[in-house]
Structure formats: structure tokens, C-alpha cells
Design an enzyme around this catalytic site. Structure first.
Site, PDB file in Angstrom:
ATOM      1  N   SER A  67       6.704   0.085  11.067  1.00  6.66           N
ATOM      2  CA  SER A  67       6.541  -1.258  11.613  1.00  6.66           C
ATOM      3  C   SER A  67       5.073  -1.642  11.796  1.00  6.66           C
ATOM      4  CB  SER A  67       7.272  -1.386  12.958  1.00  6.66           C
ATOM      5  OG  SER A  67       6.635  -0.595  13.936  1.00  6.66           O
ATOM      6  N   LYS A 103       2.974  -0.765  19.095  1.00  6.95           N
ATOM      7  CA  LYS A 103       2.950  -2.183  18.730  1.00  6.95           C
ATOM      8  C   LYS A 103       1.571  -2.770  19.000  1.00  6.95           C
ATOM      9  CE  LYS A 103       7.301  -2.143  17.762  1.00  6.95           C
ATOM     10  NZ  LYS A 103       7.675  -2.099  16.378  1.00  6.95           N
TER      11      LYS A 103
END
Length: 146
Positions: A67, A103
């Protein structure tokens, strides 16, 4: 028959040079053992401090998933710094549902985030510049966007 074995002199047959030599050998062995013990003790303390620092202040993480590609790829090993101060653009790691997630921070407290149908992100009405993205994607979600 004669024996060619060298016999050790008895205690009364040592001369002063032999005594000094033996004393020097014994002192050297003692000094060597003491140095070895102190070196091992220092290494154990340094290893313990390194492990403590690594777990409390500088955790090392292995990246799973893609991701964060291309910034971070699966299998990368990263050192992190524990902090509570974040700025937009920072890459952070946190636990969510017993999973470690990595993230990027795109907004702070009180900021308004909006996602367009084409995947463009707006923060407080301004388009977010994302030079780290190869392509924009909204992904699959069950969230209704404004």
C-alpha cells in the site's frame, strides 16, 4: 635404560628465576581472565541497552504489503522513531485491529478531507499534491463521499 623425559624439579629445586617466571605466568593468566570477564560484561550491557533502545525509542519494522509502493516496498526493513508529533507528509506506523499499518499523514486535526470520484484528494478545499503516487485510485469502499 635411560629415560629422556624431563622431570619437573621439586619445590626445593626451583631457583629464583623459575619462581619469577611462574609468578609472571600466573599473574598474566589472572589478568587475562579478568580482562575477558570485564569485556564480556561490557558486551552484555551494551547489547541490553541496544535492545532497550530499539524497543522503546527506535523500533525496527519489516514492511508487509504494497500500500505504500513506491515509497516502501514489501520486505523493506525500516527504523522508526517513536513520537506523538505528526505533520502532513510524514510516514507513520500504528496498530489497528492487532495489525501494524504504515501510512502517510495527509491532514491534521480539524482539517477537512474530501475525495473526488477520480481519486483526487482535497484537504481544506485545496488539491493535495501527491508526487509519490504512480496513479490515482479510489479503491473499493462502502463509504459515501460528499
Amino acid at each position: 635404560m635411560s629415560s629422556h623425559k624431563k622431570e619437573m624439579p621439586s619445590a626445593g629445586q626451583f631457583d629464583s628465576a623459575d619462581w619469577k617466571k611462574e609468578k609472571k605466568r600466573i599473574l598474566y593468566q589472572k589478568k587475562f581472565r579478568d580482562t575477558l570477564k570485564s569485556t564480556i560484561a561490557v558486551l552484555v550491557v551494551v547489547a541490553a541497552l541496544a535492545i532497550l533502545a530499539a524497543t522503546l525509542w527506535l523500533p525496527v519494522l519489516r514492511i508487509y504489503g504494497n500500500s505504500m509502493t513506491p515509497t516502501l516496498s514489501e520486505g523493506n526493513i525500516v527504523a522508526t522513531v517513536k513520537t506523538t508529533e505528526f505533520q502532513p507528509g510524514d510516514v507513520i506506523a500504528f496498530y489497528y485491529n492487532n495489525k501494524l499499518l504504515v501510512k502517510r499523514v495527509i491532514a491534521g486535526p480539524g482539517d477537512w478531507v474530501d475525495l473526488a470520484d477520480d481519486g483526487t484528494v482535497y484537504v481544506n478545499g485545496k488539491e493535495l499534491e501527491e508526487p509519490y503516487l504512480e496513479e490515482k485510485a479510489l479503491g473499493e469502499t462502502n463509504i459515501d463521499y460528499p
